[in-house]
Design a protein around this motif. Structure first.
Motif, PDB file in Angstrom:
ATOM      1  N   GLU A 635       7.583  -1.146   9.306  1.00  0.00           N
ATOM      2  CA  GLU A 635       7.062  -0.940   7.924  1.00  0.00           C
ATOM      3  C   GLU A 635       5.645  -0.495   8.088  1.00  0.00           C
ATOM      4  O   GLU A 635       4.741  -0.978   8.613  1.00  0.00           O
ATOM      5  N   ILE A 636       5.135   0.708   7.336  1.00  0.00           N
ATOM      6  CA  ILE A 636       3.598   1.223   7.406  1.00  0.00           C
ATOM      7  C   ILE A 636       3.284   1.187   6.246  1.00  0.00           C
ATOM      8  O   ILE A 636       3.958   2.011   5.206  1.00  0.00           O
ATOM      9  N   ALA A 637       1.928   1.070   6.166  1.00  0.00           N
ATOM     10  CA  ALA A 637       1.275   1.340   4.755  1.00  0.00           C
ATOM     11  C   ALA A 637      -0.118   2.017   5.364  1.00  0.00           C
ATOM     12  O   ALA A 637      -0.421   1.761   6.534  1.00  0.00           O
ATOM     13  N   TYR A 638      -0.998   2.256   4.223  1.00  0.00           N
ATOM     14  CA  TYR A 638      -2.115   2.893   4.602  1.00  0.00           C
ATOM     15  C   TYR A 638      -3.199   2.272   3.846  1.00  0.00           C
ATOM     16  O   TYR A 638      -3.068   1.898   2.571  1.00  0.00           O
ATOM     17  N   ASP A 639      -4.508   2.244   4.273  1.00  0.00           N
ATOM     18  CA  ASP A 639      -5.566   2.075   3.275  1.00  0.00           C
ATOM     19  C   ASP A 639      -6.917   2.620   3.678  1.00  0.00           C
ATOM     20  O   ASP A 639      -7.034   3.351   4.845  1.00  0.00           O
ATOM     21  N   TYR A 640      -8.000   2.606   2.956  1.00  0.00           N
ATOM     22  CA  TYR A 640      -9.298   3.227   3.051  1.00  0.00           C
ATOM     23  C   TYR A 640     -10.194   2.304   4.352  1.00  0.00           C
ATOM     24  O   TYR A 640     -10.729   2.730   5.220  1.00  0.00           O
ATOM     25  N   SER A 641     -10.236   1.135   3.755  1.00  0.00           N
ATOM     26  CA  SER A 641     -10.820   0.154   4.523  1.00  0.00           C
ATOM     27  C   SER A 641     -10.220  -1.537   4.334  1.00  0.00           C
ATOM     28  O   SER A 641      -9.815  -1.424   3.045  1.00  0.00           O
ATOM     29  N   LEU A 642     -10.464  -2.216   5.119  1.00  0.00           N
ATOM     30  CA  LEU A 642     -10.307  -3.764   4.584  1.00  0.00           C
ATOM     31  C   LEU A 642     -11.273  -4.199   3.596  1.00  0.00           C
ATOM     32  O   LEU A 642     -10.752  -4.894   2.879  1.00  0.00           O
ATOM     33  N   THR A 643     -12.324  -3.491   3.625  1.00  0.00           N
ATOM     34  CA  THR A 643     -13.354  -3.994   2.352  1.00  0.00           C
ATOM     35  C   THR A 643     -12.892  -3.419   0.998  1.00  0.00           C
ATOM     36  O   THR A 643     -12.878  -4.118   0.142  1.00  0.00           O
ATOM     37  N   PHE A 644     -12.416  -2.347   1.313  1.00  0.00           N
ATOM     38  CA  PHE A 644     -11.410  -1.579   0.082  1.00  0.00           C
ATOM     39  C   PHE A 644     -10.440  -2.532  -0.336  1.00  0.00           C
ATOM     40  O   PHE A 644     -10.210  -2.707  -1.425  1.00  0.00           O
ATOM     41  N   LYS A 645      -9.582  -2.623   0.694  1.00  0.00           N
ATOM     42  CA  LYS A 645      -8.231  -3.525   0.431  1.00  0.00           C
ATOM     43  C   LYS A 645      -8.774  -5.009  -0.206  1.00  0.00           C
ATOM     44  O   LYS A 645      -8.107  -5.394  -1.278  1.00  0.00           O
ATOM     45  N   LYS A 646      -9.763  -5.624   0.010  1.00  0.00           N
ATOM     46  CA  LYS A 646     -10.155  -6.779  -0.455  1.00  0.00           C
ATOM     47  C   LYS A 646     -10.511  -6.460  -1.862  1.00  0.00           C
ATOM     48  O   LYS A 646     -10.015  -7.436  -2.825  1.00  0.00           O
TER      49      LYS A 646
END
Length: 881
Positions: A635-646
């Protein structure tokens, strides 16, 4: 490194001409204010004038007189008296002069017939008073308004000159702030207003504009710099008492620009030779100092001894406190490093740093305080010093791997980080901030090499995360300029609006489940125009691995080739074989062997960068001989950064309704119809109660009005994120530009962009991929499902239908989309199973579940079914009787 030329003033033998022009102008202005511009005032005004006391002390009497004129609607004397009063008091109180002049101007516009010369005079005075006040923008408005009326009393020539001077003053202010984009814009505006006879002003303005373009460092701006330098040179011959040595400054300025452009270096040498022949005739030590430095710098790569010789000559023309010495020592340091004299280079850098901070450094300082950085002049040059120091140490590392040198690089990167944070507090233009981010990206990538050599995962993680945050700095100002005055439309999503204020997440605070891994990538050039380096960090619940992607030129080429294969279905068996071969090569490049065993059957979150953003990892091929896709294993997802994710996880949405579907079907202009799109959005509405705006209802206005009220927004339409001017999304009546999207408040947990390449866009150096998906996050969305290429209408309808079924049954967004894609793969074969059909849609952002609040349409259908059964039952019962 920037190569700065001579100061703004032309040679001293032109000063007399300049002063003579100023004297004539002031004489004409004084005469006009005391005689020619005099207007017929009322007898009452003259009576107040004759009373004892200064004009400013009798304002109460003048105010009563003006009020009397206004009550009587005597606009002629109201205009003339107010105008004259402003003239009398402007030296004592400019603000009051501006106030009374405005009263006079408004009154004159009501006089019938209008005296255009009197109106022109008042507008001219708007310009004059505001220019004295240094309110240059208002001054320009006044002078420009004056030009709209027929010329009288030779106003136009003075107005045009003052407009040029005002634009130049604005530009100079931006230069002092090192905001070269806005400076160039204002110098450009000044030039059309300079009279052909004002040669000194023309020369100075083109020289200053050339220097500003020079400071921007880009290829196009370098060409514009040369263009302006040549224009300035062409005017020298027309100057009275012209001498050849007058061109000394422009010769070495042109030579330096050729050198900086990196093209036609023979022409750079030609102009340096011209200047060198004149140096003995020049008495300006400031110019001689800069000339010798630039001449030395021209030799920095090809001849160390010549470079050192001329730079040291330049030092002789500067005293110990001369700020220019920072640049000379920096040039000597860079030259020494290029020729392998690394210790000498560091000594020169320390001398430059000592000059910057006003204290002597014999060794590299352990710390540089933020207070010291704040006080430093020319912070951009200081950042350049830090970067070139890191380059010198990096060259040393290539010769010998030394952990202590790596630590120096990492420490200098942190100092650079502090410096840029200080610089970004200034009100710089968006493009000037991009220039800083460009430099800082080079700093971070140098630091990452040092981290890689020492396996320093913690600092590497910080540099990657900070680089991704700093890519977005400046967006807030751009967005604020586009939003309406209604404060409710202002965006509050902090990460995208002002990431510089966001605290970067620490590696120790990253918490992952045992079935989850993260791969965080970064790609950046060490120097502008060079092949980018690429690094990645692999994170799981029990492993932290920093890795380097080698041969990034091959990576870039393979990504481009892979995208070409993804953009169309397989047509032949050879197409298929080529795809699986390249897909496996990319998989091994992007996911190194040491972590491949760690990803089996786990959810992977990809934090991409640069060209890595252009491909869906689902379509990669982990095993060459099995011809299976990564989506079949993960299963694959995407994000901009872990700081953004938080930050994204913290944000709460407040939409009251579930689903809003947008399907224009038919469009204005030449956009083709999307006949399946209405069916596509209806599948979501069947499971999530809401509303569909299709056909003529799918307008921009309706979207703006309703977007904030829904948890899920599904746009089945045309879009183009690759529009280099302003990416757009098509509605029934018009295109919504990305700049407009920034002003729309969105409360959505999910935005589905079933349109063409909505996750791609222009790849800006120092900024990343400019995509429509990112615009939706900036507007308040928690998750976006965009497309990476032009989607197939029918296949997308199939996949989104399954996606909503899975989502409504409690699956996470990423799991729901994965199962929908696998379902498509299982039910299609041959060409129809090509990634072209199923891989385009990806999940970016929060992957949590979205359960229907109330499946209203479903309950209606069940209710109708029950009613039909009851009716049939009683009908059959009656019939059977």
């Amino acid at each position: 490194m920037q190569i700065h030329q001579s100061n703004k003033n032309i040679k001293s033998n032109h000063t007399a001409l300049f002063i003579r022009g100023k004297v004539i102008f002031l004489f004409v202005l004084l005469y006009s204010f005391t005689n020619t511009y005099s207007q017929e005032v009322s007898k009452a005004f003259d009576s107040i004038v004759s009373l004892p006391g200064a004009y400013i002390e009798k304002l109460e009497l003048y105010d009563k007189l003006l009020s009397s004129h206004k009550e009587k609607k005597d606009y002629k004397f109201l205009g003339n008296d107010a105008h004259e009063l402003a003239k009398k008091i402007f030296k004592q109180d400019l603000d009051k002069a501006i106030y009374y002049n405005q009263i006079g101007l408004e009154a004159k516009s009501k006089v019938v017939p209008i005296d255009t010369c009197l109106l022109k005079t008042s507008y001219f005075n708007v310009g004059y008073y505001n220019k004295r006040k240094k309110a240059y923008k208002l001054a320009i408005e006044g002078y420009k308004k004056s030009l709209e009326f027929p010329d009288c009393r030779n106003f136009d020539r003075s107005s045009r000159r003052n407009i040029a001077l005002s634009y130049s003053a604005i530009a100079e202010d931006f230069v002092s702030k090192e905001d070269y984009f806005y400076a160039a814009e204002n110098y450009e505006k000044a030039i059309p207003y300079i009279d052909s006879t004002r040669l000194v002003l023309k020369i100075n303005t083109h020289l200053n504009l050339g220097r500003v373009y020079k400071s921007l460092r880009g290829e196009k701006s370098g060409e514009k710099a040369l263009e302006n330098f040549f224009i300035a040179e062409s005017f020298y011959d027309q100057l009275p008492k012209f001498k050849e040595e007058d061109k000394f400054g422009i010769y070495y300025t042109i030579a330096g620009q050729y050198l900086q452009n990196g093209k036609e270096l023979d022409k750079a040498s030609l102009y340096y030779d011209k200047a060198l022949k004149l140096v003995d005739k020049v008495n300006n030590t400031e110019e001689i100092k800069r000339f010798y430095f630039n001449l030395g710098y021209s030799y920095k790569e090809r001849n160390y001894k010549m470079a050192e010789k001329y730079c040291l000559k330049s030092l002789k023309y500067s005293d110990q406190n001369d700020p220019f010495r920072t640049r000379i020592f920096l040039g000597l340091g860079e030259t020494s490093s290029l020729h392998g004299f690394y210790k000498e280079s560091q000594n020169y850098y320390l001398k430059s740093l000592s000059q910057f901070l006003g204290k002597t450094f014999n060794n590299e300082p352990q710390t540089i305080t933020k207070e010291e950085l704040q006080k430093a002049d020319n912070k951009e040059l200081l950042l350049e010093l830090f970067r070139t120091q890191m380059e010198n140490w990096d060259r040393m590392l290539e010769k010998k791997n030394d952990e202590s040198i790596s630590q120096l690089i990492i420490r200098k990167a942190k100092q650079s980080d502090d410096l840029v944070s200080i610089m970004l507090r200034d009100d710089l233009s968006y493009n000037s901030k991009l220039l800083l981010r460009d430099l800082l990206s080079e700093v971070y990538i140098l630091a990452l090499e040092a981290c890689y050599r020492t396996n320093n995962v913690e600092d590497a993680f910080y540099f990657i995360e900070k680089n991704k945050a700093i890519l977005l700095i400046g967006k807030l100002k751009k967005q604020r300029n586009n939003v309406s005055k209604d404060s409710s439309t202002f965006i509050t999503k902090s990460y995208f609006n002002n990431p510089n204020t966001i605290e970067i997440i620490k590696l120790k605070d990253v918490s992952l489940n045992e079935n989850e891994v993260v791969i965080n990538y970064i790609m950046a050039e060490r120097l502008a125009g060079k092949i980018p380096d690429a690094y990645g960090i692999f994170l799981s619940d029990n492993k932290q691995q920093l890795f380097k992607i080698k041969e990034t030129d091959k990576l870039t080429d393979k990504v481009k080739a892979f995208r070409l294969l993804l953009d169309k279905p397989f047509e032949t068996e050879n197409d298929k074989q080529t795809y699986f071969s390249l897909g496996n090569e990319l998989f091994k490049l992007l996911i190194p062997k040491e972590v491949q065993g760690e990803i089996s059957n786990k959810k992977i979150t990809i934090l991409g960068d640069h060209v890595i953003n252009f491909i869906p990892f689902e379509s990669l091929v982990p095993f060459r001989d099995q011809q299976q896709y990564l989506i079949e294993f993960n299963e694959i997802a995407y994000d901009y950064s872990l700081t953004f994710k938080k930050e994204n996880k913290i944000i709460k949405t407040s939409a009251s309704n579930d689903f809003l579907g947008i399907a224009p079907v038919d469009f204005f202009g030449k956009l083709i119809s999307l006949n399946e799109s209405e069916k596509e959005v209806s599948l979501g509405e069947d499971l999530y109660s809401g509303k569909i705006l299709s056909g003529s209802k799918a307008t921009i206005e309706n979207f703006k009005e309703k977007a904030k009220d829904y948890r899920i927004l599904h746009l089945a339409t045309h879009a183009n994120a690759s529009d280099t001017i302003n990416p757009w999304i098509a509605f029934r009546n018009a295109k919504l530009k990305s700049s407009q999207l920034d002003s729309i408040k969105i409360n959505a947990d999910l935005v589905v962009l079933s349109a063409c390449n909505t996750s791609l866009g222009k790849l800006n150096r120092g900024e990343g991929v400019l995509s429509l998906a990112r615009n939706f996050f900036a507007s308040g969305a928690k998750t976006v499902i965009p497309s990476l290429w032009e989607v197939n209408d029918k296949a997308t309808t199939n996949i989104t239908s399954e996606f909503y079924k899975n989502l409504s049954n409690g699956k996470s967004k990423s799991e729901a989309l994965r199962k929908a894609k696998l379902n498509y793969l299982n039910n299609n074969s041959d060409a129809e199973a090509s990634p072209y059909y199923w891989a385009s849609l990806i999940v970016i952002g929060n992957t949590s579940t979205i359960k229907p609040q109330f499946q209203f349409s479903l309950y209606i259908k069940i209710g109708l079914a029950i009613i039909i059964v009851i009716i049939l039952f009683f009908t059959l019962k009656r019939f059977l009787k």
